[in-house]
Write an enzyme that holds these catalytic residues in place. Sequence first.
Site, PDB file in Angstrom:
ATOM      1  N   HIS A 139     -12.243 -12.244 -14.396  1.00  0.00           N
ATOM      2  CA  HIS A 139     -13.506 -12.950 -14.600  1.00  0.00           C
ATOM      3  C   HIS A 139     -13.844 -13.017 -16.087  1.00  0.00           C
ATOM      4  O   HIS A 139     -14.204 -14.083 -16.613  1.00  0.00           O
ATOM      5  CB  HIS A 139     -14.620 -12.224 -13.843  1.00  0.00           C
ATOM      6  CG  HIS A 139     -15.991 -12.780 -14.077  1.00  0.00           C
ATOM      7  ND1 HIS A 139     -16.607 -13.648 -13.203  1.00  0.00           N
ATOM      8  CD2 HIS A 139     -16.872 -12.594 -15.103  1.00  0.00           C
ATOM      9  CE1 HIS A 139     -17.800 -13.978 -13.675  1.00  0.00           C
ATOM     10  NE2 HIS A 139     -17.980 -13.351 -14.829  1.00  0.00           N
ATOM     11  N   GLU A 140     -13.727 -11.894 -16.776  1.00  0.00           N
ATOM     12  CA  GLU A 140     -14.071 -11.863 -18.201  1.00  0.00           C
ATOM     13  C   GLU A 140     -13.078 -12.675 -19.028  1.00  0.00           C
ATOM     14  O   GLU A 140     -13.463 -13.378 -19.973  1.00  0.00           O
ATOM     15  CB  GLU A 140     -14.146 -10.416 -18.683  1.00  0.00           C
ATOM     16  CG  GLU A 140     -15.257  -9.611 -18.040  1.00  0.00           C
ATOM     17  CD  GLU A 140     -16.621 -10.281 -18.184  1.00  0.00           C
ATOM     18  OE1 GLU A 140     -16.956 -10.767 -19.290  1.00  0.00           O
ATOM     19  OE2 GLU A 140     -17.351 -10.347 -17.183  1.00  0.00           O
ATOM     20  N   HIS A 143     -13.992 -16.356 -18.893  1.00  0.00           N
ATOM     21  CA  HIS A 143     -15.037 -16.792 -19.825  1.00  0.00           C
ATOM     22  C   HIS A 143     -14.428 -17.193 -21.162  1.00  0.00           C
ATOM     23  O   HIS A 143     -14.808 -18.203 -21.760  1.00  0.00           O
ATOM     24  CB  HIS A 143     -16.055 -15.670 -20.045  1.00  0.00           C
ATOM     25  CG  HIS A 143     -17.112 -15.575 -19.001  1.00  0.00           C
ATOM     26  ND1 HIS A 143     -17.871 -16.657 -18.588  1.00  0.00           N
ATOM     27  CD2 HIS A 143     -17.557 -14.510 -18.271  1.00  0.00           C
ATOM     28  CE1 HIS A 143     -18.737 -16.259 -17.660  1.00  0.00           C
ATOM     29  NE2 HIS A 143     -18.566 -14.968 -17.453  1.00  0.00           N
ATOM     30  N   GLU A 196     -20.697 -18.938 -14.806  1.00  0.00           N
ATOM     31  CA  GLU A 196     -20.375 -17.770 -13.983  1.00  0.00           C
ATOM     32  C   GLU A 196     -19.516 -18.165 -12.787  1.00  0.00           C
ATOM     33  O   GLU A 196     -18.582 -17.450 -12.414  1.00  0.00           O
ATOM     34  CB  GLU A 196     -21.663 -17.073 -13.518  1.00  0.00           C
ATOM     35  CG  GLU A 196     -22.410 -16.346 -14.607  1.00  0.00           C
ATOM     36  CD  GLU A 196     -21.589 -15.245 -15.242  1.00  0.00           C
ATOM     37  OE1 GLU A 196     -20.787 -14.597 -14.543  1.00  0.00           O
ATOM     38  OE2 GLU A 196     -21.720 -15.020 -16.453  1.00  0.00           O
TER      39      GLU A 196
END
Length: 269
Positions: A139-140, A143, A196
């Site tokens: 997820h990070e 980004h 997100e």
Amino acid sequence: MWVPRRAFLLAAAAAASAPALAQVDVGASSSLRRLVPAETLEASATQQYSQLLAQARAKNALAPAGHPQLQRLHAIARRLIPFAAQWNERARQWHWEVNLIGSKQVNAFCMPGGKIAFYTGILEQLQLTDDEAAMVMGHEMAHALREHARERIAKSKATGLGLSLGAQLLGLGDLGNLAANLGTQLLTLKFSRSDESDADLVGLELAARAGYKPEAAVSLWRKMGKATGSAQGGLAFLSTHPSGPDRIRELESNVPKVQGLYAAARRGG
């Protein structure tokens, strides 16, 4: 004829910024991010990351190379990073780093340029499995790969400076200078709901391609939801990544899309 041609080229580049073989649907990255030079923002992120590590080291909070949890994170990163360039060609040149900081904070991040940090709190308080930790890391990373920070900065600053995409094609000017001084803001930058969602789905696919169970994305956010209502402090991750039923439902609907990738990874190809 020059301006329409340049605009066409930018549009084509944006359309090509999502992998053709992607199983999740997140669309193309915003072309507005081009108002902020990637190289400048990544250099600023590297500087801020180094400062953060130096502060942690001074407090004896930076995990040494032999720390079991850090080795665990390095093992996860080695499996995820080979799939990063499918989402952003720049990732091939990034100097990836993964560090672990001793803190009760439930937090983790990946700054532009592939600078990853986990806090011990997110691993210990949530008792993350390897599959769940891979979902956090994916997820990070997403980004950074989707250049959400670059886009957020462009959107928030361009309007105030009276700049437009067409004007900036002639010279980066104020936004270029601005990006060089934004390192201190990168750790507190808040992303949109769309950002997100993108990161959830791209992270899900990265982890599945690396052989981590897709269902772990759902169990991770259920743990996050429970942590939101707990008395434990330092839930920095949840202040910028709010959990909720909609988030979980979207992940549940996308898990079947990447099951084939997970199965192929487990078979070794």
